[in-house]
Design a protein around this motif. Structure first.
Motif, mmCIF file in Angstrom:
data_model
loop_
_atom_site.group_PDB
_atom_site.id
_atom_site.type_symbol
_atom_site.label_atom_id
_atom_site.label_comp_id
_atom_site.label_asym_id
_atom_site.label_seq_id
_atom_site.Cartn_x
_atom_site.Cartn_y
_atom_site.Cartn_z
ATOM 1 N N ILE A 228 0.862 -1.186 0.000
ATOM 2 C CA ILE A 228 0.000 0.000 0.000
ATOM 3 C C ILE A 228 0.894 1.230 0.000
ATOM 4 N N PHE A 229 0.657 2.117 -0.961
ATOM 5 C CA PHE A 229 1.438 3.346 -1.088
ATOM 6 C C PHE A 229 0.552 4.554 -0.811
ATOM 7 N N ASN A 230 1.139 5.574 -0.219
ATOM 8 C CA ASN A 230 0.561 6.924 -0.149
ATOM 9 C C ASN A 230 -0.667 7.053 0.740
ATOM 10 N N LYS A 246 6.622 3.542 3.116
ATOM 11 C CA LYS A 246 6.970 4.965 3.102
ATOM 12 C C LYS A 246 7.282 5.350 1.655
ATOM 13 N N SER A 247 6.267 5.700 0.938
ATOM 14 C CA SER A 247 6.318 5.711 -0.524
ATOM 15 C C SER A 247 6.400 7.091 -1.146
ATOM 16 N N ILE A 248 6.062 8.132 -0.425
ATOM 17 C CA ILE A 248 6.001 9.463 -1.030
ATOM 18 C C ILE A 248 7.414 10.027 -1.146
ATOM 19 N N SER A 249 7.732 10.571 -2.303
ATOM 20 C CA SER A 249 9.065 11.130 -2.550
ATOM 21 C C SER A 249 9.420 12.140 -1.468
ATOM 22 N N ASP A 250 10.675 12.116 -1.039
ATOM 23 C CA ASP A 250 11.066 12.967 0.083
ATOM 24 C C ASP A 250 10.896 14.450 -0.197
ATOM 25 N N TRP A 251 10.912 14.846 -1.479
ATOM 26 C CA TRP A 251 10.776 16.268 -1.792
ATOM 27 C C TRP A 251 9.330 16.758 -1.776
ATOM 28 N N LYS A 252 8.359 15.842 -1.681
ATOM 29 C CA LYS A 252 6.968 16.291 -1.639
ATOM 30 C C LYS A 252 6.146 15.615 -0.544
ATOM 31 N N VAL A 253 6.794 15.189 0.535
ATOM 32 C CA VAL A 253 6.067 14.603 1.658
ATOM 33 C C VAL A 253 5.918 15.646 2.759
ATOM 34 N N TYR A 255 3.892 16.216 6.925
ATOM 35 C CA TYR A 255 3.113 15.705 8.044
ATOM 36 C C TYR A 255 2.378 16.886 8.658
ATOM 37 N N LEU A 256 1.191 16.646 9.171
ATOM 38 C CA LEU A 256 0.423 17.706 9.815
ATOM 39 C C LEU A 256 0.875 17.891 11.257
ATOM 40 N N PHE A 272 0.902 13.927 0.795
ATOM 41 C CA PHE A 272 1.443 14.685 -0.333
ATOM 42 C C PHE A 272 1.360 16.179 -0.030
ATOM 43 N N ALA A 273 2.508 16.833 0.035
ATOM 44 C CA ALA A 273 2.503 18.293 0.173
ATOM 45 C C ALA A 273 1.907 18.950 -1.066
ATOM 46 N N THR A 274 1.898 18.222 -2.184
ATOM 47 C CA THR A 274 1.393 18.744 -3.453
ATOM 48 C C THR A 274 -0.125 18.639 -3.583
ATOM 49 N N SER A 275 -0.781 17.909 -2.670
ATOM 50 C CA SER A 275 -2.221 17.689 -2.779
ATOM 51 C C SER A 275 -3.009 18.905 -2.316
ATOM 52 N N LYS A 276 -4.017 19.274 -3.090
ATOM 53 C CA LYS A 276 -4.911 20.362 -2.701
ATOM 54 C C LYS A 276 -5.779 19.936 -1.521
ATOM 55 N N ARG A 277 -6.143 18.662 -1.486
ATOM 56 C CA ARG A 277 -7.069 18.175 -0.472
ATOM 57 C C ARG A 277 -6.458 17.012 0.282
#
Length: 287
Positions: A228-230, A246-253, A255-256, A272-277
Motif C-alpha cells: 500500500i502506497f501513499n 513509506k512511498s512518497i518522494s522525500d521532496w513532496k512529503v 506531516y500535519l 502529499f505536500a502537493t495535494s490540494k485536499r
C-alpha cells in the motif's frame, strides 16, 4: 545543473511531458509540443555529472515509451554508469503490445515496469484513461512483458471510480496476471488533473478501508507481493499496517501538526505536500 542525490529516495529522469493517455487523476498533465530532444540532452548531462553508487533510478513522464528507440539509448547510458542499479520505468504499458518493441527489453533484466490498471472492466479503465481501447492495449502489453519474463509492478490508484471493485480486481489479478512481481494499491495525489476532476474521482481513504483490506488480504493469501502506497497509517485498519510503505518522494512529503503526537509517525508515509485536499480523518495513533 540538477543532479541525482545519493541520499534521496526518488532519483528519476523525467523524459517527456507527452502522453497518449489523458487520465482523470494525472498529476503531470500532458503537453502537446515535442520536448523529447531537449529533455534528453538535459538528462544525459545529469547522468554524466551525478554521483556513482545509486541503487535505484526511475524513468518517468509523461509516457516514456513515446521515446521509442531513444528510450533504449537512455537505458544503455544508465546501465553503463550504474550497472548494478534497478531501473524503474513508469508507463501505461500500451506500447508493449507490440512484440518487436517489447522483446528489445529482454536484455535488461534490471528493469522494473510500473504499469497502472484502473479496473478489471475495460470500459471503466478506459473511462479513467479517457482513451477507448487503452485497457486491451495495456493488457496485451502486460502479457507481452510476461513473455520476456520482465518484472512488473501493477499499480492501482484508488479513486471513486474503482474503490468498490478492489476485491474484484484482486481476484482478477491472481487469476489472470499471476506473473506480476508486485501489486501496489496507491492513494490519490490530489494535484494536476485530479483537482479539475475532484468530484469524479476523489474519495477519502477512510471510506474505502474495508474494500482495500479485503483486496490486500486476498492477494496476500495467494502469496502475491502486495503493498500500500501513499495512505497514512491512521487511515488504515491495523491488519494492513504491515503492507504500508513509506512511498512518497522525500521532496513532496509532509506531516500535519497532529502527526507530531503519533507513535507511528516514523513508519508512516505521511501526506502529499502537493495535494490540494487531504483526508478529514488524519489523527495520531497513540498507545
Amino acid at each position: 545543473m540538477t543532479k541525482f542525490d545519493i541520499h534521496s529516495n526518488d532519483n528519476s529522469l523525467f523524459v517527456t511531458g507527452q502522453c497518449n493517455n489523458r487520465c482523470l487523476m494525472c498529476c503531470q498533465p500532458p503537453v502537446s509540443e515535442n520536448d523529447i530532444e531537449h529533455i534528453m540532452r538535459e538528462n544525459l548531462d545529469m547522468l554524466k555529472n551525478s554521483p556513482l553508487g545509486l541503487s535505484d533510478i526511475g524513468i518517468t513522464g509523461g509516457e516514456p515509451t513515446l521515446l521509442k528507440d531513444k528510450l533504449f539509448f537512455l537505458i544503455k547510458k544508465i546501465t553503463d554508469r550504474y550497472p548494478e542499479a534497478t531501473i524503474h520505468i513508469l508507463t501505461n504499458g500500451r506500447e508493449f503490445r507490440k512484440g518487436q518493441f517489447t522483446v528489445c527489453f529482454s536484455q535488461y533484466p534490471q528493469i522494473l515496469f510500473g504499469i497502472p490498471l484502473h479496473s478489471d472492466i475495460s470500459t471503466e479503465h478506459d473511462y479513467v484513461t479517457q482513451v477507448e481501447g487503452s485497457y486491451y492495449e495495456t493488457m496485451r502489453g502486460l502479457y507481452q512483458l510476461a513473455a520476456i519474463n520482465a518484472k512488473i509492478e501493477l499499480r492501482i490508484v484508488i479513486t471513486r471510480q474503482n474503490y468498490q471493485r478492489l476485491f474484484n480486481m484482486s481476484d482478477f489479478i491472481w487469476k489472470n496476471l499471476p506473473f506480476v512481481s508486485y501489486i501496489s494499491f496507491m492513494g490519490l495525489e490530489d494535484t494536476g488533473y485530479a483537482i479539475k476532476n475532484e468530484k469524479k474521482i476523489w474519495i477519502d481513504p477512510i471510506l474505502y478501508k474495508q474494500e482495500l483490506e479485503k483486496a490486500v488480504l486476498n492477494l496476500n493469501d495467494w502469496h502475491m507481493n502486495v503493498s500500500i502506497f501513499n495512505i497514512p497509517l491512521c487511515l488504515l485498519p491495523n491488519s494492513l499496517h504491515i503492507f504500508a510503505r513509506k512511498s512518497i518522494s522525500d521532496w513532496k512529503v509532509k506531516y500535519l501538526e497532529v502527526c507530531t503526537k503519533c507513535n507511528k509517525r516514523i513508519d508512516c508515509c505521511g501526506l502529499f505536500a502537493t495535494s490540494k485536499r487531504q483526508s478529514d480523518y488524519i489523527s495520531p495513533i497513540i498507545f
